[in-house]
Write an enzyme that holds these catalytic residues in place. Structure first.
Site, PDB file in Angstrom:
ATOM      1  N   SER A   1      -3.476  -9.092  -8.523  1.00 45.98           N
ATOM      2  CA  SER A   1      -3.536  -9.059  -7.061  1.00 45.98           C
ATOM      3  C   SER A   1      -2.934  -7.768  -6.548  1.00 45.98           C
ATOM      4  CB  SER A   1      -2.762 -10.239  -6.463  1.00 45.98           C
ATOM      5  OG  SER A   1      -1.366  -9.984  -6.457  1.00 45.98           O
ATOM      6  N   ASP A   2      -3.372  -7.350  -5.361  1.00 48.51           N
ATOM      7  CA  ASP A   2      -2.605  -6.334  -4.666  1.00 48.51           C
ATOM      8  C   ASP A   2      -1.282  -6.976  -4.265  1.00 48.51           C
ATOM      9  OD1 ASP A   2      -1.850  -3.961  -3.473  1.00 48.51           O
ATOM     10  OD2 ASP A   2      -3.739  -3.686  -2.418  1.00 48.51           O
ATOM     11  N   TRP A   3      -0.296  -6.141  -4.004  1.00 47.48           N
ATOM     12  CA  TRP A   3       1.071  -6.626  -3.797  1.00 47.48           C
ATOM     13  C   TRP A   3       1.171  -7.380  -2.464  1.00 47.48           C
ATOM     14  CZ3 TRP A   3       0.147  -4.597  -8.073  1.00 47.48           C
ATOM     15  CH2 TRP A   3       1.094  -4.382  -9.068  1.00 47.48           C
ATOM     16  N   GLY A   4       1.129  -8.727  -2.545  1.00 52.88           N
ATOM     17  CA  GLY A   4       1.147  -9.563  -1.352  1.00 52.88           C
ATOM     18  C   GLY A   4      -0.234 -10.018  -0.929  1.00 52.88           C
ATOM     19  N   GLY A   5      -1.212  -9.897  -1.815  1.00 48.46           N
ATOM     20  CA  GLY A   5      -2.584 -10.243  -1.466  1.00 48.46           C
ATOM     21  C   GLY A   5      -2.959 -11.691  -1.700  1.00 48.46           C
TER      22      GLY A   5
END
Length: 701
Positions: free
Chosen positions: A239-243
């Site tokens: 995942s993207d960071w916080g996605g």
């Protein structure tokens, strides 16, 4: 890469996975630190260590907060941005860039480098455009694939990002992309497809945004239907960071690892919340077994478990030379109407350099692409280094940025999930004191420009505009630069204009009066040296624009037809008509066309013929360097329908090759065309504005 097929690797990984506890499995599929997953020490399984970014390995942060460790051992080679790399149109340099990045990532002890970014430049206003290659899917994938192969040659996983249709920063966490599937598959997915099919990218990063109502990092459509089932991808999805926003959606999608920017690691959606649901029988443990197997296979491919791994290195002379090689070929000569360039070092006894970007360093900016560079040669330094002590170089600032107070103890990334994750910049009105200061700087620069025979202005953008979490409101030059350039050209008509930036700017107020215009980029640690070499003829410019340079942003289809920067939805109403596809089909004139770039020498295409052999099509062309200087030229091949309907672009890039020719030399080239069929016409040339129809060669089998 291990000399075993994927079936054998998965079999071995499965056996190892069965020896793990639930807690150990859970630890492997979410961040236990900001850039690491948890190890399984009793089984000899290390943590998976990741790092930004696309222009070099990022500095070290403390495990649980965005505070720099503060040591001096994490300075690295600062590479040109992907836009600069794309401007070289040179696959060999893309491979070389990947090799440098892979070696430095491994040298710094990283397992995954979070790049390259292959998102299409839908709008010139996107703040992260400098991280991406092009508006064109063919050019993007042709540069991305060798880049990925180069990275992974060093037992480091490339992480191709951001999957998919991630084309704006405004409300990037929540904006829902509305796009027809034809446009998605023809424009926004091809680079990802080739990255995993031809580049064999070991990891893929999901995007922040939504598509068809689903967040991309937990999308059934993107991750399961397309990536896993249709494309058969068996690598790791991060995942993207916080996605990630939902435990069940994430765990049932093709996502393998959840990462975020906060330090509550056990509270991530695929951490304790997932464990509790497994223990309650609401989610099967078998779902995470597959994710753990994916990760273990990755570790085996990277030789993380067998002790046979390459060690890598960083900050070598060879890496710095590579950065210079790329920077040299990235510089684009936009205009040279009176052939004032190149300047003569021997005849230049006095030189005036104007502009804040002449003496501004860009490495430590732009968001997650920021680099703690070993050094950075600015344009002013590069010019002085080249000219030496026999030329008196005078520098004046000419303009300045907005003056802001910064909290140096606060990292932007810690708050990067607030306010939708990104915004569009407001058009600030400078206060009276700043306006007065800029007027004084401008007056000083204009006065001096009258006194010098040779003046170079170096302006453009910086990482206040080209920055993660930020989109520009328009394409106008910031800091009253247009007014300064107009007055400089009035005072000294031969002033050379140099623009630095990651996206085009409006030039209409002065472009007709400027004789010599150069476009540079965030060109890495050697960018200033490369620019100086072009200015003074040590290097013949060979860069070509990897994107259309619009007159204004309203000439871009994302703004003329669709919408951009809306809080709820991004309507891609333009469909496949992105960049030059729109401009050509609807007769909109750009400032400079896709593929444009001049040289100090001249090239002549003496023939261009279409050849069909063994089910493939080629353009065979002869090109001659008819000028007085050695140089490089890029031959571009376009395909278009013989009988065009309104839903089809006029033509599309489907082949290119860069060639070096000495003065007076001729070469014959054969360039393969992708996707040719009998109902298509073929063009060849040096840019969209200089294409000739290819004649079909008769008598070939």
């Amino acid at each position: 890469m291990l000399n075993k097929n994927n079936f054998e690797l998965r079999k071995e990984a499965k056996e190892l996975m069965h020896r793990m506890t639930l807690d150990e499995k859970i630890g492997m599929i979410h961040g236990a630190e900001l850039f690491r997953t948890a190890p399984v020490e009793r089984l000899g399984i290390p943590a998976l260590t990741m790092s930004d970014g696309p222009m070099g390995v990022r500095q070290e942060f403390e495990p649980a907060n965005w505070k720099s460790v503060g040591n001096h051992d994490d300075y690295v080679t600062y590479l040109p941005c992907n836009s600069a790399l794309a401007a070289t149109w040179n696959r060999k340099l893309a491979r070389l860039t990947g090799e440098v990045l892979g070696a430095e990532a491994r040298g710094r002890g990283k397992d995954v480098i979070l790049g390259p970014g292959v998102n299409i430049k839908r709008s010139p206003l996107c703040g992260r455009n400098f991280e991406y290659f092009s508006e064109d899917p063919f050019l993007t994938k042709e540069m991305a694939v060798p880049y990925i192969i180069g990275v992974q040659n060093w037992d480091v996983a490339a992480c191709v990002k951001h999957f998919a249709a991630n084309n704006q920063e405004t409300q990037r966490l929540w904006v829902d992309v509305k796009i027809d599937e034809k446009a998605l598959r023809e424009i926004y997915l091809p680079a990802f497809y080739d990255a995993v099919q031809k580049g064999n990218a070991y990891t893929v990063m999901g995007a922040y945004n939504k598509i068809y109502g689903e967040h991309c990092c937990q999308s059934e459509f993107l991750l399961n239907q397309i990536l896993r089932k249709e494309w058969g991808y068996e690598g790791v999805v991060i995942s993207d960071w916080g996605g990630v926003h939902d435990t069940e959606a994430a765990v049932n999608s093709g996502l393998d690892i959840e990462m975020s920017v906060t330090d509550n690691f056990d509270e991530y959606y695929m951490a304790e919340p997932l464990k509790k649901r497994i223990e309650k029988g609401e989610i099967s443990e078998k779902v995470i077994d597959e994710k753990v197997i994916d990760i273990l296979v990755l570790m085996k491919r990277l030789h993380m478990l067998d002790g046979e791994r390459k060690s890598g290195t960083y900050n070598t002379p060879e890496h710095r030379q590579a950065a210079l090689d790329v920077a040299r070929e990235s510089v684009v000569l936009l205009k040279n109407s009176k052939e004032k360039l190149p300047l003569s070092p021997e005849k230049t006894k006095e030189l005036l350099v104007i502009g804040e970007n002449a003496d501004l360093m860009h490495a430590l900016g732009g968001g997650s692409a920021e680099i703690k560079a070993l050094y950075e040669i600015t344009p002013l330094m590069g010019i002085k280094m080249l000219l030496g002590g026999n030329t008196k170089v005078t520098y004046v600032k000419g303009y300045c940025q907005d003056l802001k107070e910064e909290n140096k103890d606060k990292n932007w990334q810690a708050d990067s999930l607030e306010n939708g994750g990104g915004e569009m910049e407001s058009v600030n009105r400078a206060d009276e004191a700043l306006t007065r200061y800029r007027r004084l700087l401008r007056e000083e620069a204009v006065m001096k420009a009258r006194e010098f025979d040779q003046v170079i202005f170096i302006g453009g953008l910086n990482h206040e505009q080209d920055c993660e979490g930020n989109d520009r409101a328009d394409m106008k030059l910031p800091y009253e630069q247009d007014l300064l350039i107009e007055e400089l050209l009035e005072a000294n008509p031969d002033t050379v204009i140099v623009m630095v930036g990651g996206s085009p700017v409006e030039m209409g107020r002065w472009i007709d009066r400027a004789n010599s215009v150069i476009w540079s980029w965030y060109a890495g640690m050697e960018g200033g040296r490369a620019l100086a070499e072009v200015l003074f003829g040590r290097t013949n410019p060979s860069g070509k624009l990897p994107e259309s340079f619009y007159k204004t942003h309203m000439d871009c289809s994302a703004h003329a037809w669709g919408n951009f920067g809306e809080k709820e939805t991004a309507d891609y109403a333009e469909g496949v008509f992105v960049g030059y596809r729109y401009l050509e089909a609807y007769h909109v004139e750009p400032e400079f066309c896709f593929g444009h770039g001049l040289s100090y020498t001249s090239f002549v295409y003496e023939s261009a013929e279409l050849i069909k052999e063994n089910g493939k099509a080629y353009v065979e062309c002869q090109i001659a360097n008819t000028g007085k200087m050695d140089g490089k030229e890029t031959i571009q091949i376009y395909l278009g329908p013989k009988e065009r309907t309104v839903d089809l672009p006029v033509r599309q890039l489907k082949g290119f090759e860069k060639v070096f020719l000495k003065s007076g030399e001729k070469k014959k080239l054969r360039i393969e065309i992708e996707g040719y069929s009998e109902n298509m016409d073929v063009w060849a040339g040096s840019s969209l504005n200089e294409l000739k129809m290819c004649a079909e060669k008769k008598g070939e089998p």
